[in-house]
Design an enzyme around this catalytic site. Sequence first.
Site, PDB file in Angstrom:
ATOM      1  N   ASP A   1       0.811  -1.217   0.000  1.00 18.15           N
ATOM      2  CA  ASP A   1       0.000   0.000   0.000  1.00 18.15           C
ATOM      3  C   ASP A   1       0.846   1.269   0.000  1.00 18.15           C
ATOM      4  O   ASP A   1       0.488   2.260  -0.644  1.00 18.15           O
ATOM      5  CB  ASP A   1      -0.927   0.003   1.214  1.00 18.15           C
ATOM      6  CG  ASP A   1      -2.072  -0.996   1.062  1.00 18.15           C
ATOM      7  OD1 ASP A   1      -2.373  -1.372  -0.080  1.00 18.15           O
ATOM      8  OD2 ASP A   1      -2.658  -1.379   2.085  1.00 18.15           O
TER       9      ASP A   1
ATOM     10  N   GLU B   1      -4.281  10.370   4.535  1.00 18.00           N
ATOM     11  CA  GLU B   1      -4.629  11.270   5.618  1.00 18.00           C
ATOM     12  C   GLU B   1      -3.591  12.365   5.788  1.00 18.00           C
ATOM     13  O   GLU B   1      -2.454  12.243   5.339  1.00 18.00           O
ATOM     14  CB  GLU B   1      -4.785  10.522   6.943  1.00 18.00           C
ATOM     15  CG  GLU B   1      -3.493  10.095   7.606  1.00 18.00           C
ATOM     16  CD  GLU B   1      -2.894   8.830   7.052  1.00 18.00           C
ATOM     17  OE1 GLU B   1      -1.659   8.803   6.867  1.00 18.00           O
ATOM     18  OE2 GLU B   1      -3.641   7.864   6.806  1.00 18.00           O
TER      19      GLU B   1
ATOM     20  N   ALA C   1     -11.073   6.715   1.530  1.00 15.62           N
ATOM     21  CA  ALA C   1     -10.166   5.635   1.134  1.00 15.62           C
ATOM     22  C   ALA C   1      -9.111   5.380   2.207  1.00 15.62           C
ATOM     23  O   ALA C   1      -8.691   4.240   2.426  1.00 15.62           O
ATOM     24  CB  ALA C   1      -9.490   5.965  -0.194  1.00 15.62           C
TER      25      ALA C   1
ATOM     26  N   LEU D   1      -8.070   4.107  11.178  1.00 14.91           N
ATOM     27  CA  LEU D   1      -8.644   2.932  11.843  1.00 14.91           C
ATOM     28  C   LEU D   1      -7.775   2.490  13.014  1.00 14.91           C
ATOM     29  O   LEU D   1      -8.288   2.122  14.076  1.00 14.91           O
ATOM     30  CB  LEU D   1      -8.825   1.790  10.842  1.00 14.91           C
ATOM     31  CG  LEU D   1      -9.430   0.497  11.389  1.00 14.91           C
ATOM     32  CD1 LEU D   1     -10.817   0.745  11.984  1.00 14.91           C
ATOM     33  CD2 LEU D   1      -9.506  -0.564  10.291  1.00 14.91           C
TER      34      LEU D   1
END
Length: 267
Positions: free
Chosen positions: A56, A127, A164, A171
């Site tokens: 990622d 973010e 996204a 989280l």
Amino acid sequence: MVSGPPIGEDRGFLAGQIAFVAAPTEIATEARQSLIGRYGECKLSQAAVVVALGGDGFMLETIHQVLALEVPVYGMNRGSVGFLMNAYNEDDLPVRLSRAQAAELHPLRMRAVTTSGTIEEALAFNEVSLLRQLRQASKIRILIDGRVRLAELSCDGVLISTPAGSTAYNLSAHGPIVPLSANLLPLTPISAFRPRRWRGALLPSSAEVLFEALETDKRPTAAVADFTEVRDIVSVAVSEDRSVTVTVLFDPDQGLSERIIAEQFTV
């Protein structure tokens, strides 16, 4: 952020028009060489699609790298988690690309002002986070659309994420997962000390957020937009920039919207 239908074969995703980029790991670079051997090598500037091989983090780097090229990105997992990646499979790649589901992502734009007066701007598809630099907690004032909503947050940090990115750092900091179509931005504290019971907020995607660092000489704070870090900040303005779009491709029935919903039922 909008999830769309299959991109269709009219986009011309054929062998020879695919640019392969890989993370600097052995497993990723070996995969790139193998795929080039099967489908040929294409320069980024001439590609109809970019295939990113890694995890990622590398996918985020690739998205930033190709923004100006306006080409879609299809990730294949040669890393660890791979939430933004598709399963690695070398077979029938042009066909899979032609059938892929497209998700259009808009980033957050960060404008940070430092104690020296420097202004730094950066984009974030995951973010924007503010983090304490030293042992003492940061103190941060939060304004939404020009109105003070939290006069003083004493914390390790605070972040605002895209839908996204809501399954990433957000989280982990116990923030809510947000569906792509919700048009919401999670605002989440990181180890809040005061007010201890504040758990964050959900903001409309049109919100203009301003973070002001307090007691900056004693409590220096850094701001991070994806992988761009700015240290010793005084203020950080954040808003969604819908003038910037990147298209990310996913295998059918494994689109980003579906992944975000499924993540909420993972135990």
